[in-house]
Motif scaffolding. Structure first.
Motif, PDB file in Angstrom:
ATOM      1  N   VAL A 209       0.851  -1.204   0.000  1.00 22.32           N
ATOM      2  CA  VAL A 209       0.000   0.000   0.000  1.00 22.32           C
ATOM      3  C   VAL A 209       0.880   1.245   0.000  1.00 22.32           C
ATOM      4  O   VAL A 209       1.669   1.474   0.909  1.00 22.32           O
ATOM      5  N   TRP A 210       0.756   2.043  -1.069  1.00 26.86           N
ATOM      6  CA  TRP A 210       1.615   3.212  -1.265  1.00 26.86           C
ATOM      7  C   TRP A 210       0.811   4.488  -1.442  1.00 26.86           C
ATOM      8  O   TRP A 210      -0.337   4.444  -1.924  1.00 26.86           O
ATOM      9  N   GLU A 211       1.454   5.612  -1.126  1.00 29.54           N
ATOM     10  CA  GLU A 211       0.941   6.931  -1.506  1.00 29.54           C
ATOM     11  C   GLU A 211       1.376   7.180  -2.948  1.00 29.54           C
ATOM     12  O   GLU A 211       2.418   6.676  -3.395  1.00 29.54           O
ATOM     13  N   VAL A 212       0.599   7.949  -3.700  1.00 30.48           N
ATOM     14  CA  VAL A 212       0.793   8.109  -5.148  1.00 30.48           C
ATOM     15  C   VAL A 212       2.223   8.493  -5.527  1.00 30.48           C
ATOM     16  O   VAL A 212       2.914   7.766  -6.244  1.00 30.48           O
ATOM     17  N   ALA A 213       2.682   9.648  -5.038  1.00 34.92           N
ATOM     18  CA  ALA A 213       4.003  10.158  -5.483  1.00 34.92           C
ATOM     19  C   ALA A 213       5.141   9.259  -5.003  1.00 34.92           C
ATOM     20  O   ALA A 213       6.124   9.034  -5.726  1.00 34.92           O
ATOM     21  N   THR A 214       4.980   8.696  -3.793  1.00 31.12           N
ATOM     22  CA  THR A 214       6.038   7.833  -3.248  1.00 31.12           C
ATOM     23  C   THR A 214       6.271   6.624  -4.154  1.00 31.12           C
ATOM     24  O   THR A 214       7.405   6.307  -4.511  1.00 31.12           O
ATOM     25  N   LEU A 215       5.172   5.995  -4.564  1.00 32.54           N
ATOM     26  CA  LEU A 215       5.323   4.816  -5.425  1.00 32.54           C
ATOM     27  C   LEU A 215       5.843   5.202  -6.797  1.00 32.54           C
ATOM     28  O   LEU A 215       6.731   4.558  -7.357  1.00 32.54           O
ATOM     29  N   ALA A 216       5.338   6.312  -7.344  1.00 29.63           N
ATOM     30  CA  ALA A 216       5.799   6.747  -8.670  1.00 29.63           C
ATOM     31  C   ALA A 216       7.314   6.952  -8.660  1.00 29.63           C
ATOM     32  O   ALA A 216       8.027   6.517  -9.576  1.00 29.63           O
TER      33      ALA A 216
END
Ligand code: DER
Length: 251
Positions: A209-216
């Motif tokens: 489970v990731w936050e959008v910018a962190t995973l990108a």
């Protein structure tokens, strides 16, 4: 669905197309066809306007509409596009997008970033609170030689079953992008928004489970990745979905 795409495209052009536009980015997919149709029907004089495509399909769309196509690498130094239109596969509450369903995400991103304003045109089916709610995976453009290693790294980040996108119909084997790269489609659980993070949810990758910018940023950092199909941090003055002027939700 086609009627809602045409309505969204017509509204986007009516509300955002600058009458004196000299440089316009044109994305890929099916909704963008209606954007070009709306530009042609708007009565605006486009004889001196240059349209920058985001791939082979986009270039064909521009030239067959009788508009002047100029490839991204032919844009003169210092020129910023007045506006860029494109579609999306999914849009979240922060107006982040999943893009790449049409395998053009790399050129779509450099064109979007070259524009003063990025208008993402999508019918309401695409709008979800979080990315990867209805659309299941993140498209990623990858150097073929590195593809297997990238798949391994994506699994380490919590993607269950990332795959190299194969051609559909006709030629066997992996799809090749306009850059001659592969597309890897990586499923993840829904991506957390700023609201989720402010509510204390953990977007640091536990259980995938990731936050959008962190995973990108994590995916972009994997050697062999050319670009990631997450358009993020474009809310506010830089980007407005149709009807999202000032941060309201797209219609
Ligand atoms: O690949 C993309 O990001 C395209 O913009 C595309 O997926 C948009 O989808 P559409 O065909 O529903 O407009």
């Amino acid at each position: 669905v086609e009627a809602s795409k045409r309505a969204a495209a017509t509204a986007a052009v009516q509300n955002h197309y600058p009458t004196n536009a000299k440089w316009v980015g044109i994305g890929s997919g099916t909704t963008i066809v209606y954007v070009v149709e709306a530009i042609k029907n708007s009565g605006t004089d486009t004889t001196l306007t240059k349209f920058v495509p985001t791939g082979y399909q986009s270039k064909q769309l521009v030239t067959s509409a009788g508009l002047t196509a100029v490839e991204f690498d032919a844009i003169p130094e210092g020129v910023v596009l007045d506006i860029a239109f494109d579609g999306a596969d999914e849009i979240d509450d922060d107006l982040n997008c999943i893009k790449g369903g049409g395998a053009c995400l790399f050129q779509e991103k450099i064109v979007a970033l070259q524009a003063k304003e990025f208008i993402c045109v999508a019918d309401s089916r695409k709008l979800q609170s979080r990315l990867l709610t209805n659309w299941a995976y993140i498209p990623i453009e990858v150097a073929p030689i590195a593809a297997l290693r990238v798949l391994r790294k994506l699994r380490e980040l919590g993607s269950e079953g990332p795959t190299v996108r194969l051609n559909v119909l006709g030629k066997e084997g992996p799809l090749k992008t306009d850059q001659g790269f592969f597309i890897v489609d990586a499923p993840f659980p829904p991506l957390l928004t700023t609201t989720d993070i402010q509510a204390g949810k953990d977007g640091s990758g536990k259980n995938g489970v990731w936050e959008v910018a962190t995973l990108a940023q994590k995916i972009k950092a994997i050697p062999g990745v050319l670009e990631v199909g997450i358009f993020y941090g474009l809310t506010g003055p830089q980007a407005q979905a149709v009807g999202a002027v000032g941060g309201q939700k797209p219609v």
